[in-house]
Design a protein around this motif. Sequence first.
Motif, short mmCIF file in Angstrom:
data_model
loop_
_atom_site.label_atom_id
_atom_site.label_comp_id
_atom_site.label_asym_id
_atom_site.label_seq_id
_atom_site.Cartn_x
_atom_site.Cartn_y
_atom_site.Cartn_z
N SER A 26 0.84 -1.19 0.00
CA SER A 26 0.00 0.00 0.00
C SER A 26 0.87 1.24 0.00
O SER A 26 2.07 1.17 0.27
N HIS A 27 0.26 2.35 -0.32
CA HIS A 27 0.97 3.62 -0.22
C HIS A 27 -0.03 4.75 0.05
O HIS A 27 -1.20 4.68 -0.31
N LEU A 28 0.47 5.75 0.72
CA LEU A 28 -0.26 6.98 0.98
C LEU A 28 0.68 8.09 0.57
O LEU A 28 1.86 8.07 0.95
N ASN A 29 0.21 9.03 -0.23
CA ASN A 29 1.08 10.16 -0.54
C ASN A 29 0.28 11.45 -0.58
O ASN A 29 -0.93 11.46 -0.79
N TYR A 30 1.00 12.52 -0.33
CA TYR A 30 0.48 13.88 -0.44
C TYR A 30 1.34 14.56 -1.48
O TYR A 30 2.57 14.47 -1.43
N SER A 31 0.69 15.22 -2.43
CA SER A 31 1.43 15.82 -3.51
C SER A 31 0.74 17.09 -4.00
O SER A 31 -0.36 17.43 -3.56
N VAL A 32 1.41 17.77 -4.92
CA VAL A 32 0.90 19.02 -5.47
C VAL A 32 1.07 18.98 -6.98
O VAL A 32 2.13 18.60 -7.49
N TYR A 33 0.01 19.35 -7.71
CA TYR A 33 0.12 19.61 -9.15
C TYR A 33 0.41 21.10 -9.32
O TYR A 33 -0.32 21.94 -8.80
N HIS A 34 1.46 21.42 -10.07
CA HIS A 34 1.77 22.79 -10.46
C HIS A 34 1.41 22.90 -11.93
O HIS A 34 2.03 22.25 -12.78
N ASP A 35 0.38 23.68 -12.25
CA ASP A 35 -0.16 23.75 -13.60
C ASP A 35 0.02 25.12 -14.23
O ASP A 35 0.02 26.14 -13.54
N ARG A 36 0.12 25.11 -15.55
CA ARG A 36 0.08 26.34 -16.35
C ARG A 36 -0.99 26.13 -17.41
O ARG A 36 -1.14 25.03 -17.96
N TYR A 37 -1.74 27.21 -17.68
CA TYR A 37 -2.87 27.16 -18.61
C TYR A 37 -2.75 28.27 -19.64
O TYR A 37 -2.14 29.31 -19.37
N GLN A 38 -3.39 28.06 -20.80
CA GLN A 38 -3.42 29.06 -21.87
C GLN A 38 -4.85 29.15 -22.38
O GLN A 38 -5.48 28.13 -22.66
N ARG A 39 -5.36 30.38 -22.50
CA ARG A 39 -6.70 30.57 -23.07
C ARG A 39 -6.60 30.40 -24.59
O ARG A 39 -5.72 30.96 -25.24
N THR A 40 -7.47 29.58 -25.17
CA THR A 40 -7.52 29.34 -26.61
C THR A 40 -8.93 29.64 -27.09
O THR A 40 -9.84 29.82 -26.27
N PRO A 41 -9.16 29.66 -28.39
CA PRO A 41 -10.53 29.84 -28.89
C PRO A 41 -11.49 28.74 -28.41
O PRO A 41 -12.69 28.95 -28.34
N ASP A 42 -10.94 27.58 -28.04
CA ASP A 42 -11.77 26.47 -27.54
C ASP A 42 -11.83 26.43 -26.01
O ASP A 42 -12.31 25.45 -25.44
N GLY A 43 -11.34 27.45 -25.33
CA GLY A 43 -11.35 27.49 -23.87
C GLY A 43 -9.95 27.33 -23.31
O GLY A 43 -8.96 27.32 -24.02
N TRP A 44 -9.87 27.20 -21.99
CA TRP A 44 -8.59 27.07 -21.32
C TRP A 44 -8.01 25.67 -21.51
O TRP A 44 -8.72 24.69 -21.41
N LYS A 45 -6.71 25.61 -21.79
CA LYS A 45 -6.01 24.33 -21.99
C LYS A 45 -4.76 24.30 -21.12
O LYS A 45 -4.14 25.32 -20.84
#
Length: 84
Positions: A26-45
Amino acid sequence: MIQLEGDTAAGRTYVSEFGRMRDGSSHLNYSVYHDRYQRTPDGWKFTERVYEVKYVDTTPLAGSAPHAAPGDYARIMTGPELND
């Protein structure tokens, strides 16, 4: 948290995950996603996603998993049926 700067943004998502594997480990972990986004004609990506593990615990669990009593609904889904 999301920090907006015009047509770009940066965000953080905090994650807590627990897993018990078929081999009994088994495992237990705590983590963080560091994200970058860009607005496009189809929405945020997403333009970038970094996964940073802050803490991992692989201490074996005591006991065993519960089992379904006769007549109870129990189904283990595997393979392609997970996406049905």
